[in-house]
Motif scaffolding. Sequence first.
Motif, PDB file in Angstrom:
ATOM      1  N   ASP A  52       0.758  -1.313   0.235  1.00 41.99           N
ATOM      2  CA  ASP A  52       0.419   0.096  -0.079  1.00 41.99           C
ATOM      3  C   ASP A  52       0.599   0.899  -0.025  1.00 41.99           C
ATOM      4  N   PRO A  77       0.490  -0.005   6.191  1.00 37.20           N
ATOM      5  CA  PRO A  77       0.315  -1.387   6.272  1.00 37.20           C
ATOM      6  C   PRO A  77      -0.522  -2.206   5.720  1.00 37.20           C
ATOM      7  N   GLY A  78      -0.515  -3.141   5.790  1.00 39.14           N
ATOM      8  CA  GLY A  78      -1.273  -4.610   4.478  1.00 39.14           C
ATOM      9  C   GLY A  78      -1.356  -4.008   3.141  1.00 39.14           C
ATOM     10  N   GLU A  79      -2.124  -4.639   2.899  1.00 36.46           N
ATOM     11  CA  GLU A  79      -2.149  -4.693   1.041  1.00 36.46           C
ATOM     12  C   GLU A  79      -3.234  -3.450   0.530  1.00 36.46           C
ATOM     13  N   PRO A 129      -6.496  -2.535  -1.522  1.00 36.75           N
ATOM     14  CA  PRO A 129      -7.634  -4.174  -1.441  1.00 36.75           C
ATOM     15  C   PRO A 129      -7.894  -3.920  -3.257  1.00 36.75           C
TER      16      PRO A 129
END
Length: 416
Positions: free
Chosen positions: A240, A397-399, A401
């Motif tokens: 991200d 953080p994370g991807e 979507p």
Amino acid sequence: MDSHTREDLTVAIILAAGQGLRLGGDKPKQYRQLGDEPLLRRVVRTFICYDKICSVLVVVPAGGMEEAQQSLGGLADEVMLVEGGATRQQSALIGLRFFQKLSPGYVHIHDAARPLLSHRLLDKISAALRPQIGIVPAIGVTDTLKRVNEAGEIVSTLNRRGLYGAQTPQSFPFSLILAAHEYAAREGRDDFTDDASVGEYYGITIKRIEGEVDNVKITTRDDLERANRQFVNPQAFFPDLRTGNGYDVHALEKGDGVTLCGVKIAHPFKLSGHSDADVALHALTDALLATIGAGDIGVHFPPCDPQWRGASSHIFVTHALNLIRQYGGRLVNIDITLIAQAPKITPHREVMVAYLAKLLGLERQRISVKATTNERLGFIGRQEGIAAIATANVLFPGEVPSTEGNQNDSRHPPLP
Ligand code: CTP
Ligand code: MG
């Protein structure tokens, strides 16, 4: 070809009217997920993005219009849908009749169950098509072929020389394959499992070109799982990373110096406006806020509010950084360009980078400060003002979507 045939037109029929019984599950296989989208949508995307096809028809299960539309999302507007028949052969005939009036030159007929076909394969097929000849992509059989009886005993071994596994798309001069299908239907035949066999039955010349190994047919659960493993990289990660930009300009007036990137430089002018009018830090604040869609500096620190008069602009940058940290974001790098006819920036660049490194908690190599004059052109060239452009990259953080369910992902988004 008929006299009214539009030889320049090529259409595509995607057969997706089956029940997918061998694969099982709560919905037909064309609607199952392959990677981050339904199988059918992947197939449809491949065809509508192929510029040598003027019209795409999807043949869907009887009574299943809505389910098909749902799984296509925004792509549903880019294709036509028609309800199919009880067998593949009937569904193909329904699709062909649909285009009868248009009378295109050629048609590609494709099984939705082969979601991984490539534009390269369509190119090879298109190049091989001729007004009297159909084209079938097929791959030579490599396994030794056995005939087995009901009891599971091998009865004989077939000579595999000259044997090929046929794939789709299979492509034909439109009027010939329509006539072949009409003929087979009239003769009461409904057991053909591909269009080439219908064409052979009618006597069309059909040539093989080399198929593609990746163009697999999804029949069983194993096929679907393998396709998901093999072709949709499970290791793929979509970090991200967000980029923001900012621009600011302030007017110059008589004074004793300008503050740029937190560094006061002696100058016969000063910058006027919001706070200490450090254009560079204002542009940087906007760039940072942009990465979380948080508007611009004026939203957070209204220029009319007297408490910011003369304030040091580092507080704006710190505020934006704190907002980013609330989302767990990490600043990757920043790049600032100052556009000023004077003063000279280069002698102060090192100090500016050091100031920013401390303010942002970043290594120096992740900070870039550049400057350019405006070649004496315009208001900047006349020393009426100084401008700054800033770019910031921030990782969260994370991807990112997936766009699944995004109703506006078609090639031509619908107008509001
Ligand atoms: N098909 C079709 N109309 C039918 C039957 C099949 O349009 N009445 C389509 C399927 O949707 C598929 C292709 O023809 O894309 C090849 O058929 P197959 O792999 O046999 O799919 P299904 O018939 O759906 O699966 P199954 O035979 O396991 O039920
Ligand atoms: Mg079937």
